[in-house]
Design an enzyme around this catalytic site. Structure first.
Site, mmCIF file in Angstrom:
data_model
loop_
_atom_site.group_PDB
_atom_site.id
_atom_site.type_symbol
_atom_site.label_atom_id
_atom_site.label_comp_id
_atom_site.label_asym_id
_atom_site.label_seq_id
_atom_site.Cartn_x
_atom_site.Cartn_y
_atom_site.Cartn_z
ATOM 1 N N ARG A 95 -13.122 -8.804 -1.110
ATOM 2 C CA ARG A 95 -12.432 -8.702 0.187
ATOM 3 C C ARG A 95 -12.114 -7.225 0.490
ATOM 4 O O ARG A 95 -11.707 -6.463 -0.375
ATOM 5 C CB ARG A 95 -11.136 -9.515 0.115
ATOM 6 C CG ARG A 95 -10.227 -9.357 1.330
ATOM 7 C CD ARG A 95 -9.104 -8.384 1.074
ATOM 8 N NE ARG A 95 -8.161 -8.320 2.177
ATOM 9 C CZ ARG A 95 -7.150 -7.473 2.244
ATOM 10 N NH1 ARG A 95 -6.925 -6.635 1.265
ATOM 11 N NH2 ARG A 95 -6.346 -7.470 3.281
ATOM 12 N N VAL A 96 -12.316 -6.824 1.730
ATOM 13 C CA VAL A 96 -11.989 -5.451 2.134
ATOM 14 C C VAL A 96 -10.863 -5.508 3.167
ATOM 15 O O VAL A 96 -10.996 -6.166 4.199
ATOM 16 C CB VAL A 96 -13.224 -4.738 2.726
ATOM 17 C CG1 VAL A 96 -12.867 -3.332 3.185
ATOM 18 C CG2 VAL A 96 -14.353 -4.685 1.699
ATOM 19 N N GLY A 97 -9.777 -4.843 2.870
ATOM 20 C CA GLY A 97 -8.642 -4.787 3.801
ATOM 21 C C GLY A 97 -8.782 -3.595 4.731
ATOM 22 O O GLY A 97 -9.864 -3.027 4.902
ATOM 23 N N ASP A 98 -7.680 -3.191 5.332
ATOM 24 C CA ASP A 98 -7.709 -2.095 6.306
ATOM 25 C C ASP A 98 -7.702 -0.711 5.662
ATOM 26 O O ASP A 98 -8.172 0.256 6.266
ATOM 27 C CB ASP A 98 -6.475 -2.172 7.214
ATOM 28 C CG ASP A 98 -5.202 -1.995 6.397
ATOM 29 O OD1 ASP A 98 -4.957 -2.844 5.509
ATOM 30 O OD2 ASP A 98 -4.478 -1.006 6.605
ATOM 31 N N THR A 132 0.071 0.334 6.858
ATOM 32 C CA THR A 132 0.262 -0.547 5.709
ATOM 33 C C THR A 132 0.654 -1.930 6.230
ATOM 34 O O THR A 132 1.306 -2.030 7.265
ATOM 35 C CB THR A 132 1.352 -0.023 4.759
ATOM 36 O OG1 THR A 132 1.754 -1.086 3.880
ATOM 37 C CG2 THR A 132 2.583 0.471 5.484
ATOM 38 N N GLY A 133 0.243 -2.959 5.505
ATOM 39 C CA GLY A 133 0.589 -4.316 5.919
ATOM 40 C C GLY A 133 -0.595 -5.243 5.758
ATOM 41 O O GLY A 133 -1.526 -4.944 4.998
ATOM 42 N N GLY A 178 -3.877 -6.491 5.950
ATOM 43 C CA GLY A 178 -5.085 -5.744 6.284
ATOM 44 C C GLY A 178 -5.945 -6.396 7.344
ATOM 45 O O GLY A 178 -6.526 -5.707 8.195
ATOM 46 N N THR A 207 0.856 -1.186 0.000
ATOM 47 C CA THR A 207 0.000 0.000 0.000
ATOM 48 C C THR A 207 0.891 1.234 0.000
ATOM 49 O O THR A 207 1.968 1.218 0.598
ATOM 50 C CB THR A 207 -0.847 0.012 1.292
ATOM 51 O OG1 THR A 207 -1.725 -1.087 1.261
ATOM 52 C CG2 THR A 207 -1.647 1.293 1.449
HETATM 53 N N1 ASP Z 1 -3.030 -3.066 3.836
HETATM 54 C C1 ASP Z 1 -3.290 -3.572 2.514
HETATM 55 C C2 ASP Z 1 -4.460 -4.501 2.537
HETATM 56 O O1 ASP Z 1 -4.500 -5.377 3.364
HETATM 57 C C3 ASP Z 1 -2.137 -4.294 1.958
HETATM 58 C C4 ASP Z 1 -0.925 -3.478 1.831
HETATM 59 O O2 ASP Z 1 -0.498 -2.768 2.744
HETATM 60 O O3 ASP Z 1 -0.372 -3.558 0.736
HETATM 61 O O4 ASP Z 1 -5.308 -4.383 1.694
#
Ligand code: ASP
Length: 252
Positions: free
Chosen positions: A165-168, A187-188, A190, A137
Site C-alpha cells: 500500500r502507498v500512502g500520501d 500528515t494523516g 493517506g 507520520t
Molecule cells: N500519512 C500517512 C500514511 O497514510 C500516515 C500518517 O500520517 O501517519 O501513510
C-alpha cells in the site's frame, strides 16, 4: 532561518518533548550549516529514532506484521525524491535524501533496498511498533537565511494496511511539496490526503499561509485526522490540524 517540525496528526501532546528535541536538533544544524535540507532531515531522524513515533524504528505494522516505510525529501532548488515500501532500514529519510541527486525521483520496495545498499546504507532489522496507528507520520520544513527551503517526511504508514500500500507521504503534491515559494507537508489518513492532492491544492489556494492550510484541512471530513505544516519564502510559517498534532517552531 526557521524550522517547523510535527509529530503526526494522530499523535498527542504527550510526545511534544520528542518533537521539541527534533526541532532543536534541526535548528542546531541549520545554525551550523545554513542548509535547510540537512536541518529538516536531521530533525526527522530524531523522530525516526524515537520509538514513540510512527516512523523509522517505531513504524507501525502492516496487515501481515511486516514493517514497510515511506520517506520524502524536496528542496526549493527543484529537487524532489521519495522512497516507498522500504523494509529494514532504520532511517528511511536518509535514503530519500540520497536519491535527491539522482535522475530517478521515486523508488519502491526492492528497488529502494538495492539503491540504499549501493549507497552504503546498512540493513537493520526494524521490528516496528504494534501501537502505531494512523496519523503519526513525522516531518520538518526548514528555511535558510537566504530563503532556501527544504521539506523532509517519514512514516510507517497506517497500521494494518496491506503490504505494498502507498500512502500520501511519498506522493508529490499530496503528502509533500516544495518550490521557490513554499515547503509544505501533510500528515494523516493517506488515502484521503492523496485524493485531495492536499499539499499542492492548499498552496495554490492562497498566499496567506494560515488561510491556505486551514482551507487544506477543511478539504477532509472533520473526523478524518489530518495536519499540515509549511514555510513560505516570505517568512510565513504555520502548522495546523483537526486533531491535537504536536508541532514546534523555532526561528530567530
Ligand atoms: N500519512 C500517512 C500514511 O497514510 C500516515 C500518517 O500520517 O501517519 O501513510
Amino acid at each position: 532561518m526557521k524550522i517547523i517540525c510535527h509529530g503526526g496528526a494522530g499523535h498527542t501532546p504527550k510526545v511534544q518533548d520528542g518533537v521539541d528535541k527534533a526541532a532543536e536538533e534541526g535548528w542546531k544544524i541549520l545554525k551550523e550549516t545554513d542548509n535547510p535540507t540537512l536541518a529538516a532531515t536531521a530533525a526527522t531522524i530524531v523522530m525516526e529514532d524515537d520509538f514513540r513515533f510512527n516512523a523509522g524504528t517505531g513504524s507501525c505494522l502492516r496487515e501481515d506484521g511486516r514493517v514497510q516505510t515511506d520517506a520524502a525529501v524536496a528542496t526549493s532548488d527543484g529537487r524532489m525524491s521519495s522512497i516507498t515500501n522500504l523494509e529494514n532500514f532504520k532511517n528511511p529519510v536518509l535514503i530519500a535524501r540520497e536519491l535527491l541527486d539522482e535522475f530517478v525521483t521515486m523508488l519502491a520496495g526492492e528497488g529502494a533496498v538495492q539503491f540504499a545498499l549501493e549507497k552504503g546504507f546498512k540493513k537493520t532489522k526494524v521490528k516496528g511498533s504494534e501501537k502505531g496507528w494512523t496519523g503519526d507520520t513525522v516531518g520538518a520544513v526548514a528555511i535558510s537565511s537566504t530563503g532556501k527551503i527544504a521539506v523532509a517526511s517519514s512514516t510507517g504508514g497506517v497500521r494494518g494496511r496491506p503490504v505494498g500500500r502507498v500512502g500520501d507521504t511519498p506522493l508529490w503534491g499530496s503528502g509533500f511539496y516544495c518550490d521557490k515559494e513554499i515547503g509544505i507537508l501533510a500528515t494523516g489518513v493517506g488515502e484521503a490526503i492523496t485524493k485531495q492532492l492536499m499539499c499542492y491544492r492548499a498552496y495554490q489556494h492562497s498566499n496567506n499561509l494560515e488561510k491556505a492550510l486551514e482551507w487544506g484541512i477543511r478539504l477532509l471530513p472533520k473526523d478524518t485526522g489530518v495536519g499540515m505544516i509549511a514555510i513560505r519564502s516570505d517568512g510565513q510559517i504555520y502548522g495546523t490540524s483537526n486533531t491535537s498534532m504536536p508541532f514546534k517552531i523555532i526561528k530567530d
